[in-house]
Design an enzyme around this catalytic site. Structure first.
Site, PDB file in Angstrom:
ATOM      1  N   VAL A  32       0.837  -1.202   0.000  1.00  0.00           N
ATOM      2  CA  VAL A  32       0.000   0.000   0.000  1.00  0.00           C
ATOM      3  C   VAL A  32       0.871   1.252   0.000  1.00  0.00           C
ATOM      4  CG1 VAL A  32      -2.035  -1.060   1.006  1.00  0.00           C
ATOM      5  CG2 VAL A  32      -0.264  -0.165   2.524  1.00  0.00           C
TER       6      VAL A  32
ATOM      7  N   LEU B 147       2.940   4.095  -2.676  1.00  0.00           N
ATOM      8  CA  LEU B 147       2.377   5.036  -3.648  1.00  0.00           C
ATOM      9  C   LEU B 147       1.574   4.323  -4.734  1.00  0.00           C
ATOM     10  CD1 LEU B 147       5.370   7.524  -4.119  1.00  0.00           C
ATOM     11  CD2 LEU B 147       3.229   7.927  -2.891  1.00  0.00           C
TER      12      LEU B 147
ATOM     13  N   LEU C  21       2.957   1.589 -20.091  1.00  0.00           N
ATOM     14  CA  LEU C  21       3.209   1.436 -21.524  1.00  0.00           C
ATOM     15  C   LEU C  21       3.063  -0.029 -21.948  1.00  0.00           C
ATOM     16  CD1 LEU C  21       6.370   3.696 -22.016  1.00  0.00           C
ATOM     17  CD2 LEU C  21       3.993   4.250 -22.525  1.00  0.00           C
TER      18      LEU C  21
ATOM     19  N   GLU D  93      16.098   7.139  -6.767  1.00  0.00           N
ATOM     20  CA  GLU D  93      15.979   6.488  -5.468  1.00  0.00           C
ATOM     21  C   GLU D  93      16.647   7.387  -4.424  1.00  0.00           C
ATOM     22  OE1 GLU D  93      14.372   3.725  -4.810  1.00  0.00           O
ATOM     23  OE2 GLU D  93      13.845   3.352  -6.905  1.00  0.00           O
TER      24      GLU D  93
ATOM     25  N   ASP E 261      18.326  -1.291 -12.521  1.00  0.00           N
ATOM     26  CA  ASP E 261      16.909  -1.266 -12.907  1.00  0.00           C
ATOM     27  C   ASP E 261      16.742  -1.615 -14.377  1.00  0.00           C
ATOM     28  OD1 ASP E 261      14.035  -0.480 -12.422  1.00  0.00           O
ATOM     29  OD2 ASP E 261      14.545   1.015 -13.933  1.00  0.00           O
TER      30      ASP E 261
ATOM     31  N   LYS F  93      14.862  -4.975 -16.262  1.00  0.00           N
ATOM     32  CA  LYS F  93      13.883  -4.882 -17.339  1.00  0.00           C
ATOM     33  C   LYS F  93      14.353  -5.647 -18.577  1.00  0.00           C
ATOM     34  CE  LYS F  93      12.031  -0.533 -15.606  1.00  0.00           C
ATOM     35  NZ  LYS F  93      11.867   0.928 -15.798  1.00  0.00           N
TER      36      LYS F  93
END
Length: 360
Positions: free
Chosen positions: A12, A14, A149, A207, A218, A222
């Site tokens: 819970v 953002l 996206l 961050e 990051d 991906k």
């Protein structure tokens, strides 16, 4: 088709708060929110949960317990009934991701923006895949790569329709997009690298410790997720994102700093290095962009700082923290490009909600 889906939300923060808000705002919804779990508390109601969920969660004495949540969902949604259960993981937790196979084996759908499940050890990916193949559950994670996206969906459709992926390249980090959109412009000028990073941190783009972004981890996660949707690349990353070739932008002298503030205060010592990179690119009418690249024929998967002509879409089409990704395939030799906001609670939650709606 099932008439109703019981939804359990984990996380819970953002994105989690925004997702719950968007879910509860759906008109004539086929979804019933029955469980909410934070890092410290959990609340379950077979009658459903509405807009007073924060108060109910705060008043609960129950602790997070995923095996119990699984049991509660199975009791509430017995097999053979026109009701299905869905777990929505809005965390970035490895422990939650490790439990995905258990939910899936129980034929509970899993939807998430959490990259940990698909970008970690290959063994976890295989457990998740096996669990979805053996039952009727689905694991959906469009928001793991591009927030709202349609990146994973586009890739899966290309592969499913028999197209052959040649190359995927793109600016996959909203943070890195912002930094280099500001630092390396088509006219070859811009503020110092350290000042851009400082501003990005102050505006919440990075961050708390900017090295977590500048390391390229990051983007590596991906790239791992995308690569694992291409069958011939599946064995290449046995240890997930740590197997990706990454060119970190964190100066070696600052790698051991644990304080984000100290990192930002010392980064100006290395501005000359980044200025030289920018000047060299500008001499050739190019810009710098931190990109992820998957080259299928050469089996290359890397995250690195690259140069692009000033009239290239990566130079001209990006603004703020936008993401952009180009799919080069046998059918799309002029690349298929997906572009737009790749970060932010609203678009990420919308991506998660879009996955949920695809179940109906």
């Amino acid at each position: 088709m099932p008439a109703l889906y019981n939804v359990a939300v984990i996380g819970v923060g953002l994105v989690g708060k925004e997702f719950i808000s968007q879910l509860l705002a759906l008109p004539q919804s086929p979804f019933r929110l029955v469980s909410i779990t934070s890092s410290k508390k959990s609340y379950f109601s077979s009658n459903g949960i509405s807009s007073n969920w924060k108060q109910l969660l705060e008043a609960s004495n129950a602790k997070p317990d995923f095996p119990k949540l699984l049991t509660d969902l199975l009791v509430q949604t017995p097999r053979g009934q026109p009701v299905r259960a869905v777990v929505v993981d809005n965390t970035a937790s490895e422990s939650v991701a490790a439990f995905y196979p258990e939910f899936l084996k129980a034929e509970i759908h899993v939807i998430t923006p959490n990259k940990k499940g698909w970008s970690g050890e290959l063994s976890l990916w295989q457990k998740i895949t096996l669990a979805t193949k053996e039952g009727e559950s689905k694991m959906l994670g469009e928001a793991t790569v591009g927030a709202g996206l349609p990146i994973i969906g586009t890739l899966k459709n290309l592969v499913a329709t028999g197209d052959k992926i040649i190359k995927i390249e793109g600016v996959l980090s909203g943070t890195m997009s912002y930094i280099f959109n500001e630092f390396s412009t088509p006219n070859g000028t811009g503020p110092s690298f350290s000042s851009v990073v400082r501003t990005a941190k102050e505006q919440g783009y990075t961050e708390p410790h900017p090295a977590d972004d500048l390391s390229g981890a990051d983007v590596a996660r991906k790239l791992t997720i995308l690569s694992r949707h291409i069958q011939e690349l599946l064995p290449l990353l046995p240890h997930g994102y740590t197997s990706v070739e990454v060119s970190s932008l964190v100066p070696k002298e600052l790698e051991d700093l644990t304080s984000g503030d100290e990192f930002v205060s010392r980064l100006p010592d290395f501005d000359s290095h980044f200025e030289n990179l920018r000047s060299d690119a500008a001499k050739d009418r190019q810009v710098l962009r931190f990109v992820g690249i998957i080259d299928v024929p050469s089996k290359t998967i890397k995250a690195s700082l690259e140069k692009y002509p000033v009239n290239h879409p990566f130079a001209t089409s990006l603004g703020g923290s936008d993401n952009i990704i180009a799919f080069h395939t046998h059918r799309y030799q002029r690349p298929l490009i997906v572009q737009g906001a790749g970060a932010g609670a609203a678009v990420t939650a919308a991506g998660v909600l879009g996955d949920l709606l695809s179940l109906v």
